[in-house]
Scaffold this active site. Sequence first.
Site, PDB file in Angstrom:
ATOM      1  N   ALA A   1      33.694  39.151  41.652  1.00  0.00           N
ATOM      2  CA  ALA A   1      33.602  40.408  40.891  1.00  0.00           C
ATOM      3  C   ALA A   1      32.307  40.429  40.071  1.00  0.00           C
ATOM      4  O   ALA A   1      31.684  41.486  39.903  1.00  0.00           O
ATOM      5  CB  ALA A   1      34.811  40.564  39.972  1.00  0.00           C
TER       6      ALA A   1
ATOM      7  N   LYS B   1      37.031  40.357  51.523  1.00  0.00           N
ATOM      8  CA  LYS B   1      37.330  39.696  52.791  1.00  0.00           C
ATOM      9  C   LYS B   1      38.060  38.395  52.530  1.00  0.00           C
ATOM     10  O   LYS B   1      37.843  37.802  51.467  1.00  0.00           O
ATOM     11  CB  LYS B   1      36.081  39.462  53.635  1.00  0.00           C
ATOM     12  CG  LYS B   1      34.829  38.940  52.927  1.00  0.00           C
ATOM     13  CD  LYS B   1      34.862  37.690  52.091  1.00  0.00           C
ATOM     14  CE  LYS B   1      35.260  36.389  52.689  1.00  0.00           C
ATOM     15  NZ  LYS B   1      35.151  35.241  51.735  1.00  0.00           N
TER      16      LYS B   1
ATOM     17  N   ASP C   1      38.143  31.888  54.644  1.00  0.00           N
ATOM     18  CA  ASP C   1      37.121  32.110  53.631  1.00  0.00           C
ATOM     19  C   ASP C   1      35.770  32.446  54.238  1.00  0.00           C
ATOM     20  O   ASP C   1      35.117  33.400  53.803  1.00  0.00           O
ATOM     21  CB  ASP C   1      36.985  30.881  52.713  1.00  0.00           C
ATOM     22  CG  ASP C   1      36.300  31.274  51.421  1.00  0.00           C
ATOM     23  OD1 ASP C   1      36.863  32.116  50.692  1.00  0.00           O
ATOM     24  OD2 ASP C   1      35.177  30.797  51.145  1.00  0.00           O
TER      25      ASP C   1
HETATM   26  N1  NAP Z   1      32.014  38.706  49.567  1.00  0.00           N
HETATM   27  C1  NAP Z   1      31.695  37.485  49.186  1.00  0.00           C
HETATM   28  O1  NAP Z   1      30.563  37.017  49.267  1.00  0.00           O
HETATM   29  C2  NAP Z   1      32.770  36.644  48.580  1.00  0.00           C
HETATM   30  C3  NAP Z   1      32.426  35.481  47.906  1.00  0.00           C
HETATM   31  C4  NAP Z   1      33.450  34.774  47.285  1.00  0.00           C
HETATM   32  C5  NAP Z   1      34.749  35.211  47.400  1.00  0.00           C
HETATM   33  N2  NAP Z   1      35.046  36.343  48.096  1.00  0.00           N
HETATM   34  C6  NAP Z   1      36.425  36.808  48.226  1.00  0.00           C
HETATM   35  O2  NAP Z   1      36.832  37.322  46.970  1.00  0.00           O
HETATM   36  C7  NAP Z   1      38.164  36.947  46.685  1.00  0.00           C
HETATM   37  C8  NAP Z   1      38.175  36.250  45.328  1.00  0.00           C
HETATM   38  O3  NAP Z   1      37.355  35.117  45.377  1.00  0.00           O
HETATM   39  P1  NAP Z   1      36.695  34.480  44.041  1.00  0.00           P
HETATM   40  O4  NAP Z   1      35.877  33.332  44.506  1.00  0.00           O
HETATM   41  O5  NAP Z   1      36.068  35.537  43.224  1.00  0.00           O
HETATM   42  O6  NAP Z   1      38.015  33.922  43.377  1.00  0.00           O
HETATM   43  P2  NAP Z   1      38.361  33.529  41.867  1.00  0.00           P
HETATM   44  O7  NAP Z   1      37.149  33.632  41.019  1.00  0.00           O
HETATM   45  O8  NAP Z   1      39.087  32.243  41.902  1.00  0.00           O
HETATM   46  O9  NAP Z   1      39.475  34.619  41.515  1.00  0.00           O
HETATM   47  C9  NAP Z   1      39.236  35.936  41.340  1.00  0.00           C
HETATM   48  C10 NAP Z   1      40.168  36.491  40.272  1.00  0.00           C
HETATM   49  O10 NAP Z   1      41.421  36.838  40.842  1.00  0.00           O
HETATM   50  C11 NAP Z   1      42.416  36.912  39.802  1.00  0.00           C
HETATM   51  N3  NAP Z   1      43.649  36.343  40.337  1.00  0.00           N
HETATM   52  C12 NAP Z   1      44.744  37.054  40.690  1.00  0.00           C
HETATM   53  N4  NAP Z   1      45.722  36.273  41.167  1.00  0.00           N
HETATM   54  C13 NAP Z   1      45.227  35.011  41.114  1.00  0.00           C
HETATM   55  C14 NAP Z   1      45.793  33.753  41.445  1.00  0.00           C
HETATM   56  N5  NAP Z   1      47.026  33.626  41.952  1.00  0.00           N
HETATM   57  N6  NAP Z   1      45.030  32.662  41.266  1.00  0.00           N
HETATM   58  C15 NAP Z   1      43.775  32.762  40.792  1.00  0.00           C
HETATM   59  N7  NAP Z   1      43.192  33.941  40.443  1.00  0.00           N
HETATM   60  C16 NAP Z   1      43.922  35.055  40.601  1.00  0.00           C
HETATM   61  C17 NAP Z   1      41.832  36.166  38.618  1.00  0.00           C
HETATM   62  O11 NAP Z   1      41.517  37.141  37.629  1.00  0.00           O
HETATM   63  P3  NAP Z   1      42.558  37.542  36.463  1.00  0.00           P
HETATM   64  O12 NAP Z   1      43.592  36.471  36.379  1.00  0.00           O
HETATM   65  O13 NAP Z   1      41.704  37.631  35.262  1.00  0.00           O
HETATM   66  O14 NAP Z   1      43.131  38.845  36.867  1.00  0.00           O
HETATM   67  C18 NAP Z   1      40.547  35.541  39.149  1.00  0.00           C
HETATM   68  O15 NAP Z   1      39.524  35.483  38.195  1.00  0.00           O
HETATM   69  C19 NAP Z   1      38.635  36.076  47.851  1.00  0.00           C
HETATM   70  O16 NAP Z   1      39.453  36.831  48.712  1.00  0.00           O
HETATM   71  C20 NAP Z   1      37.350  35.684  48.562  1.00  0.00           C
HETATM   72  O17 NAP Z   1      37.494  35.572  49.975  1.00  0.00           O
HETATM   73  C21 NAP Z   1      34.082  37.057  48.665  1.00  0.00           C
END
Ligand code: NAP
Length: 345
Positions: free
Chosen positions: A16, A97, A178
């Site tokens: 995000a 994704k 992933d």
């Molecule tokens: N497009 C890209 O380049 C890219 C890169 C990395 C990841 N992604 C995708 O984005 C998604 C999130 O990845 P991320 O690396 O951003 O993950 P992350 O930082 O670990 O988690 C994202 C947010 O999700 C919320 N959340 C909701 N339920 C959760 C749970 N059960 N455990 C942990 N966090 C939870 C949390 O926010 P709150 O608790 O504050 O609500 C957390 O900060 C994944 O599906 C991944 O495949 C995409």
Amino acid sequence: MKLGVRWGILGPGAIARSFATAIDALEGHEITATGSRDPDRAVAFNAERNYGAEVGSYEQVASSDSVDAVYVATPHPGHLEHASLALRQGKAVLCEKPLTVNASEARAMCELARENGVLLMEAMWSRFLPATRRVEGWLASGAIGEPRKLAASFGFRAPFDPKSRLYDPELAGGSLLDIGCYTLSLAALVFGQALIGTEGPEIEVTAELAPTGVDQHCNIVLRFPSGAEANLQCSIDRQTDHTAAIQGTEGGIALDEFWRARRAVLYRNSIRAATSEFPFLANGYEYQAMEVERLLREGAIESPLLPHAESIALMERMDEIRRRIGVQYPFESTIGVTETVGEPN
Ligand SMILES: NC(=O)c1ccc[n+]([C@@H]2O[C@H](COP(=O)([O-])OP(=O)(O)OC[C@H]3O[C@@H](n4cnc5c(N)ncnc54)[C@H](OP(=O)(O)O)[C@@H]3O)[C@@H](O)[C@H]2O)c1
């Protein structure tokens, strides 16, 4: 109609923050609401970036009048539930994704978007990059003739941590969902219906599993009836070279860091025939946001560049790959079917 998009964020975590950097660089785009399971985290996210965005729960952001489109940035097992909150409110959704954890969830999410007549797009950001669009153009124009082989690898070393998103089965960890999804998305660009059509290719896969049971490395070979093949690698236990090479009967294409490509090279007649450079406006995540803006203006419910059918078909292929290597998530009744979603009618 006004330009721009008012975005609501669900899950202010790592990706995000990258998305917000892209949004900040786009004229007319703004993050107007931040949704977190803990309001303090939404407040901190807003403060970091000097946003005056609303703060709320996922439900509140998904139904906020200040939001045109919701960006779902939670770990994969939350995507269906969190996107559904917005789709039921008639809000457009850009969902990280992989679209979901498996095909049963992907079908349910796309069906909900159709029922509510609202835009849903997987945030497979690579698909919208100018360099990828150039490759698509070269393929369509026959610049490399008939594609015969794709080799693509995406791998990095994430130290083993059973509770991390990448290794925890409860969070649908593993290299395939992933980052393997990027290699499959590129294969879909190259081979089209031969990969995403009802028949699909023959799939061979070898994998190494982590102590938590998720795949830490996959080597996937897709064999098409034409004799063409794709050799795809995804790994979270080792570094790979991050390249993609497409070989055709009349030419070849090389992409460095193909999922965030800023350069595409075309080879023909044994020489480098063209090199196209595309510096990002921000960090590359802006192009998917621009596509959402374009689709909202048109009133579309899906992107022609990445239709629902493609997202679903690639989830089906990933289900198949997981069946071959025996990776089932704890919330699935069988591989590819989430207990709470069930089989399609
Ligand atoms: N497009 C890209 O380049 C890219 C890169 C990395 C990841 N992604 C995708 O984005 C998604 C999130 O990845 P991320 O690396 O951003 O993950 P992350 O930082 O670990 O988690 C994202 C947010 O999700 C919320 N959340 C909701 N339920 C959760 C749970 N059960 N455990 C942990 N966090 C939870 C949390 O926010 P709150 O608790 O504050 O609500 C957390 O900060 C994944 O599906 C991944 O495949 C995409």
